[in-house]
Scaffold this active site. Structure first.
Site, PDB file in Angstrom:
ATOM      1  N   GLY A   1      31.258  40.967  57.511  1.00 53.03           N
ATOM      2  CA  GLY A   1      32.429  40.101  57.583  1.00 53.03           C
ATOM      3  C   GLY A   1      32.160  38.780  58.286  1.00 53.03           C
ATOM      4  O   GLY A   1      32.626  37.722  57.855  1.00 53.03           O
ATOM      5  N   THR A   2      31.409  38.823  59.365  1.00 57.98           N
ATOM      6  CA  THR A   2      31.148  37.593  60.116  1.00 57.98           C
ATOM      7  C   THR A   2      30.410  36.595  59.237  1.00 57.98           C
ATOM      8  O   THR A   2      30.783  35.408  59.163  1.00 57.98           O
ATOM      9  CB  THR A   2      30.323  37.921  61.384  1.00 57.98           C
ATOM     10  OG1 THR A   2      31.080  38.844  62.175  1.00 57.98           O
ATOM     11  CG2 THR A   2      30.022  36.675  62.187  1.00 57.98           C
TER      12      THR A   2
ATOM     13  N   HIS B   1      31.233  48.149  56.594  1.00 59.64           N
ATOM     14  CA  HIS B   1      31.326  49.210  57.609  1.00 59.64           C
ATOM     15  C   HIS B   1      32.767  49.562  57.977  1.00 59.64           C
ATOM     16  O   HIS B   1      32.996  50.497  58.732  1.00 59.64           O
ATOM     17  CB  HIS B   1      30.474  48.869  58.848  1.00 59.64           C
ATOM     18  CG  HIS B   1      31.014  47.812  59.755  1.00 59.64           C
ATOM     19  ND1 HIS B   1      31.714  48.098  60.888  1.00 59.64           N
ATOM     20  CD2 HIS B   1      30.932  46.462  59.698  1.00 59.64           C
ATOM     21  CE1 HIS B   1      32.041  46.978  61.518  1.00 59.64           C
ATOM     22  NE2 HIS B   1      31.582  45.966  60.813  1.00 59.64           N
TER      23      HIS B   1
ATOM     24  N   CYS C   1      35.829  43.571  69.096  1.00 59.07           N
ATOM     25  CA  CYS C   1      34.992  42.386  69.265  1.00 59.07           C
ATOM     26  C   CYS C   1      35.307  41.663  70.565  1.00 59.07           C
ATOM     27  O   CYS C   1      34.498  40.906  71.067  1.00 59.07           O
ATOM     28  CB  CYS C   1      35.195  41.428  68.101  1.00 59.07           C
ATOM     29  SG  CYS C   1      35.301  42.292  66.548  1.00 59.07           S
TER      30      CYS C   1
HETATM   31  N1  PLP Z   1      37.145  39.768  60.242  1.00 61.67           N
HETATM   32  C1  PLP Z   1      37.951  40.749  60.692  1.00 61.67           C
HETATM   33  C2  PLP Z   1      39.422  40.656  60.443  1.00 61.67           C
HETATM   34  C3  PLP Z   1      37.411  41.832  61.394  1.00 61.67           C
HETATM   35  O1  PLP Z   1      38.227  42.791  61.839  1.00 61.67           O
HETATM   36  C4  PLP Z   1      36.013  41.878  61.613  1.00 61.67           C
HETATM   37  C5  PLP Z   1      35.403  42.972  62.384  1.00 61.67           C
HETATM   38  O2  PLP Z   1      36.041  43.664  63.132  1.00 61.67           O
HETATM   39  C6  PLP Z   1      35.219  40.834  61.093  1.00 61.67           C
HETATM   40  C7  PLP Z   1      35.821  39.803  60.419  1.00 61.67           C
HETATM   41  C8  PLP Z   1      33.745  40.833  61.287  1.00 61.67           C
HETATM   42  O3  PLP Z   1      33.136  41.755  60.411  1.00 61.67           O
HETATM   43  P1  PLP Z   1      31.663  42.312  60.666  1.00 61.67           P
HETATM   44  O4  PLP Z   1      31.769  43.266  61.831  1.00 61.67           O
HETATM   45  O5  PLP Z   1      31.299  42.997  59.405  1.00 61.67           O
HETATM   46  O6  PLP Z   1      30.792  41.140  60.970  1.00 61.67           O
END
Ligand code: PLP
Length: 381
Positions: free
Chosen positions: A69-70, A199, A320
């Site tokens: 996601g990031t 994930h 996070c």
């Molecule tokens: N965006 C949202 C809304 C999330 O909840 C998260 C992770 O918790 C992310 C982005 C980031 O995803 P990733 O952990 O796969 O980098």
């Protein structure tokens, strides 16, 4: 242990791991290699892309595999903003994930973009009138999450997309939290780019996908061998892509609707048996697997600890943000007092979470909150 932290991450599903296994072992080739093993890997990757595209109802050529996601948020936001010469103005909301807020801040700091941060109401829903007024002739991108990771509020993305499109402005949505339980077909929502992460859906960590509508320009962040049609260089995570394709095909929206019923029972029970408990976010515009509360007069961290002792695993706000002392930017944006925001606890579930587990969690939560309240009322030595 009762795991109520599915919004942080999920266990990998057996079907997903079994589908991935051959690409770690017998079929370990590099998709760019010009031999049999490489061709097998390339064909597995193409098949995974086609399956994700079918689930999303988009063109396979528009699906970019990422590390999660990031990366998807970074690539969408920086990539679209830097490739489209429309202007240097971005619109986002006050409750986005850090992957969005920090990408936007980077564009502001390094590339001189201006950013309008649209407020949300007390229920966490984006103020659509404020969003409309924020749109300008030089607005390059609107990025608003589909569902929030802390309070679960689901945004009116179709309306937001329609408004932005009246001005021909592309819209990106972070659907990382929504993808397992809501309909995230981009064309139904009218968006131009969407991020998902494996994930949260039962794959190992480190795989995700970004969809970007064909005609929207995208500047790559990673330069190199030109993989992913030049959008994301680097040897592809073939096993991860196969895992993601398997995971999205296992998404079960009717099961998610039933989860919402169990979640509602849990919310009602918590509000009934934990004195002072307050539900955060919206009652009806809410992810099926999210129940988040504040417990004024306590401490979220202490409740987590007490719950942990009782075998209940959940989170204080978003995973996070753990390790930081400031109250969550999401809860502050909802107008919650900073001291109350420090008492937040998020319970997040997936289709596997049973009604019995949720009942047990509610009872343990009442005990945990009682202990923390009692300790808090002791006179200081
Ligand atoms: N965006 C949202 C809304 C999330 O909840 C998260 C992770 O918790 C992310 C982005 C980031 O995803 P990733 O952990 O796969 O980098």
């Amino acid at each position: 242990m009762i795991y109520l932290d599915a919004a942080a991450t999920t266990a990998s599903r057996r079907e997903v791991l079994e589908a991935m296994w051959p690409y770690f072992t017998a079929e370990f080739g590099n998709p760019s290699s010009q031999h049999e093993l490489g061709e097998a890997a390339a064909s597995a990757l193409a098949d995974a892309r086609a399956r994700v595209a079918r689930w999303w109802e988009v063109r396979a050529s528009e699906v970019i595999f990422t590390s999660g996601g990031t990366e998807g948020d970074n690539l969408a936001i920086k990539g679209i903003a830097l490739a489209n010469p429309r202007g240097r103005h971005l619109v986002t909301s006050a409750i986005e994930h850090e992957a969005v807020l920090e990408s936007v801040a980077f564009l502001e700091r390094v590339h001189g973009f201006e950013v309008s941060v649209v407020p949300v109401g007390p229920d966490g829903v984006v103020d659509v009138d404020a969003l409309e007024s924020a749109l300008r002739p030089d607005t390059t991108l609107v990025t608003i999450m589909l569902a929030n990771n802390e309070v679960g509020t689901v945004q009116p993305i179709a309306r937001i997309s329609a408004l932005a499109h009246e001005h021909a402005i592309p819209v990106h949505t972070d659907a990382v939290q929504a993808a397992g339980t809501l309909d995230v077909r981009p064309h139904e929502l009218g968006v131009d780019a969407m991020t998902i992460s494996g994930h949260k859906l039962g794959t190992p960590k480190g795989i995700g996908a970004l969809w970007v509508r064909g005609r929207v320009g995208l500047e790559p962040l990673l330069h190199g061998g030109g993989q992913e049609r030049g959008h994301r260089s680097g040897t592809e995570n073939v096993a991860g892509a196969v895992g993601l394709a398997t995971a999205v095909e296992l998404v079960d929206l009717p099961a998610a609707a039933q989860l919402a019923d169990r979640r509602d029972t849990f919310i009602a029970e918590v509000l009934a048996i934990v004195p002072g408990a307050v539900l955060t976010g919206s009652r009806d515009r809410r992810l099926p697997g999210n129940a988040s509360f504040c417990f004024p007069g306590t401490s979220g961290e202490s409740i987590l600890l007490e719950l942990g002792r009782r075998g209940i695993v959940c989170s204080a706000g978003s995973a996070c943000a753990v390790g930081r002392d400031e109250p969550s930017h999401v809860l502050i944006a909802l107008g919650i007092d900073p001291a109350v925001a420090q008492t937040a606890v998020r319970f997040s579930m997936d289709a596997a979470t049973s009604a019995a587990d949720l009942h047990e969690a509610a009872v343990r939560l009442a005990e945990a909150a009682g202990v923390v309240q009692a300790l808090g009322s002791l006179p200081h030595p």
